[in-house]
Design a protein around this motif. Structure first.
Motif, PDB file in Angstrom:
ATOM      1  N   THR A  70       0.796  -1.228   0.000  1.00 43.72           N
ATOM      2  CA  THR A  70       0.000   0.000   0.000  1.00 43.72           C
ATOM      3  C   THR A  70       0.828   1.277   0.000  1.00 43.72           C
ATOM      4  OG1 THR A  70      -0.194   0.119   2.423  1.00 43.72           O
ATOM      5  CG2 THR A  70      -1.876  -1.173   1.251  1.00 43.72           C
ATOM      6  N   ALA A  71       2.158   1.171   0.003  1.00 45.83           N
ATOM      7  CA  ALA A  71       2.998   2.378   0.014  1.00 45.83           C
ATOM      8  C   ALA A  71       2.902   3.093  -1.337  1.00 45.83           C
ATOM      9  CB  ALA A  71       4.445   2.019   0.314  1.00 45.83           C
ATOM     10  N   ASP A  72       2.755   4.397  -1.288  1.00 52.72           N
ATOM     11  CA  ASP A  72       2.713   5.194  -2.515  1.00 52.72           C
ATOM     12  C   ASP A  72       4.116   5.486  -3.028  1.00 52.72           C
ATOM     13  OD1 ASP A  72      -0.255   5.870  -2.614  1.00 52.72           O
ATOM     14  OD2 ASP A  72       0.280   6.564  -0.605  1.00 52.72           O
ATOM     15  N   ILE A  73       5.029   5.728  -2.088  1.00 53.71           N
ATOM     16  CA  ILE A  73       6.403   6.088  -2.441  1.00 53.71           C
ATOM     17  C   ILE A  73       7.361   5.312  -1.553  1.00 53.71           C
ATOM     18  CG2 ILE A  73       8.098   7.950  -2.659  1.00 53.71           C
ATOM     19  CD1 ILE A  73       5.754   9.921  -2.805  1.00 53.71           C
ATOM     20  N   LEU A  89       5.316  -1.468  -1.894  1.00 53.59           N
ATOM     21  CA  LEU A  89       4.659  -0.532  -2.795  1.00 53.59           C
ATOM     22  C   LEU A  89       3.323  -1.052  -3.310  1.00 53.59           C
ATOM     23  CD1 LEU A  89       7.695   0.695  -4.916  1.00 53.59           C
ATOM     24  CD2 LEU A  89       6.188   2.176  -3.567  1.00 53.59           C
ATOM     25  N   ARG A  90       2.398  -0.149  -3.500  1.00 49.47           N
ATOM     26  CA  ARG A  90       1.139  -0.482  -4.145  1.00 49.47           C
ATOM     27  C   ARG A  90       1.353  -0.518  -5.657  1.00 49.47           C
ATOM     28  NH1 ARG A  90      -0.519   3.922  -6.839  1.00 49.47           N
ATOM     29  NH2 ARG A  90      -0.093   6.009  -6.026  1.00 49.47           N
ATOM     30  N   PRO A  91       0.448  -1.153  -6.415  1.00 48.16           N
ATOM     31  CA  PRO A  91       0.525  -1.077  -7.871  1.00 48.16           C
ATOM     32  C   PRO A  91       0.456   0.382  -8.315  1.00 48.16           C
ATOM     33  CG  PRO A  91      -0.986  -2.805  -7.204  1.00 48.16           C
ATOM     34  CD  PRO A  91      -0.640  -2.045  -5.956  1.00 48.16           C
ATOM     35  N   GLY A  92       1.411   0.804  -9.102  1.00 49.61           N
ATOM     36  CA  GLY A  92       1.444   2.200  -9.541  1.00 49.61           C
ATOM     37  C   GLY A  92       2.262   3.100  -8.642  1.00 49.61           C
ATOM     38  N   GLY A  93       2.747   2.560  -7.511  1.00 50.08           N
ATOM     39  CA  GLY A  93       3.616   3.346  -6.647  1.00 50.08           C
ATOM     40  C   GLY A  93       4.987   3.505  -7.279  1.00 50.08           C
ATOM     41  N   ILE A  94       5.807   4.380  -6.716  1.00 50.65           N
ATOM     42  CA  ILE A  94       7.136   4.596  -7.285  1.00 50.65           C
ATOM     43  C   ILE A  94       8.223   4.367  -6.238  1.00 50.65           C
ATOM     44  CG2 ILE A  94       6.293   6.257  -8.985  1.00 50.65           C
ATOM     45  CD1 ILE A  94       7.691   8.432  -7.205  1.00 50.65           C
ATOM     46  N   ALA A  95       9.371   3.914  -6.733  1.00 49.52           N
ATOM     47  CA  ALA A  95      10.555   3.767  -5.885  1.00 49.52           C
ATOM     48  C   ALA A  95      11.589   4.779  -6.342  1.00 49.52           C
ATOM     49  CB  ALA A  95      11.121   2.353  -5.995  1.00 49.52           C
ATOM     50  N   VAL A 127       8.063  -2.997 -10.621  1.00 52.66           N
ATOM     51  CA  VAL A 127       8.121  -1.747  -9.852  1.00 52.66           C
ATOM     52  C   VAL A 127       8.620  -0.608 -10.734  1.00 52.66           C
ATOM     53  CG1 VAL A 127       9.194  -0.569  -7.887  1.00 52.66           C
ATOM     54  CG2 VAL A 127       8.536  -2.978  -7.705  1.00 52.66           C
ATOM     55  N   THR A 128       7.989   0.556 -10.626  1.00 50.54           N
ATOM     56  CA  THR A 128       8.467   1.754 -11.303  1.00 50.54           C
ATOM     57  C   THR A 128       9.608   2.335 -10.486  1.00 50.54           C
ATOM     58  OG1 THR A 128       6.288   2.240 -12.246  1.00 50.54           O
ATOM     59  CG2 THR A 128       7.860   4.061 -12.109  1.00 50.54           C
ATOM     60  N   VAL A 129      10.801   2.361 -11.059  1.00 49.27           N
ATOM     61  CA  VAL A 129      11.996   2.792 -10.334  1.00 49.27           C
ATOM     62  C   VAL A 129      12.619   3.997 -11.019  1.00 49.27           C
ATOM     63  CG1 VAL A 129      14.253   2.107  -9.439  1.00 49.27           C
ATOM     64  CG2 VAL A 129      12.465   0.391  -9.718  1.00 49.27           C
TER      65      VAL A 129
END
Length: 210
Positions: A70-73, A89-95, A127-129
């Protein structure tokens, strides 16, 4: 104010400023009128061990702990720690990941295998990194301690309040304690924002051309 809760997980190793970054995020959220909860795990922090901090803010927040997924960032001050906590991270969250490699004691203790390519591992998991060398930026500015401000600058455009509010919280701390450090921290903040924007543009371009 909407009912949406923003969940930010900050991770790294002892001495990198993880807890300070989380405190600044929390104070900024409170200043903007959000209810905010924060929790920290700092086992062996003074020996370079793992440090994590959960920051949650919104109209009303009951728990200080982020539920996995559930983390957004995810703000990773160390690259392998980013990989280790990516499942938060949640789906669509960013690292947002600093590419520095600092091998923690849990590796030498045999409790954790340091990955060969942590960023590739995160991307393989979907993951979007946005990864960049915050240490190199800090060295250009003359002080490795600026990594903290650089990483906060990097996520500033992904928060539910203007980036200037976060910058003012950082600068305000130095105005009171170390006025001579105000200007260089402003530069570090903007450098972090620029690095994150550049990496986001590169990733978007790569996705379009793939």
């Amino acid at each position: 104010m909407s009912d949406i809760i923003t969940n930010i997980l900050v991770c790294g190793t002892g001495g990198q400023g993880v807890m300070t970054a989380a405190e600044i995020l929390a104070q900024t959220a409170i200043t903007k009128g959000f209810d905010c909860k924060k929790s920290e795990v700092a086992g062996m922090a003074q020996r370079g061990g793992v440090v994590t901090s959960h920051v949650r803010f919104g109209k009303r927040v009951w728990s200080p702990v982020i539920t996995p997924g559930t983390a957004d960032i995810l703000v990773a001050f160390e690259v392998a720690e980013g990989s280790r906590w990516a499942d938060m991270l949640r789906p669509g969250g960013i690292a947002m990941v600093n590419t520095i490699r600092l091998v923690p004691p849990i590796v030498s203790m045999g409790l954790f295998k340091y990955p060969d390519d942590p960023v590739a591992q995160m991307r393989a998991a979907g993951v979007t990194v946005y990864d960049f060398d915050a240490g190199a930026i800090a060295r250009q500015l003359g002080d490795l301690k600026l990594i903290n401000t650089i990483m906060l600058g990097a996520i500033a455009d992904y928060l539910p309040f203007p980036a200037t509010e976060l910058e003012e919280q950082i600068v305000g701390r130095f105005r009171q304690r170390k006025p001579a450090m105000v200007e260089v921290n402003q530069k570090a903040f903007e450098a972090g924002r620029a690095a994150a924007r550049a990496r986001a543009a590169e990733e978007q371009s790569a996705a379009v051309n793939s």
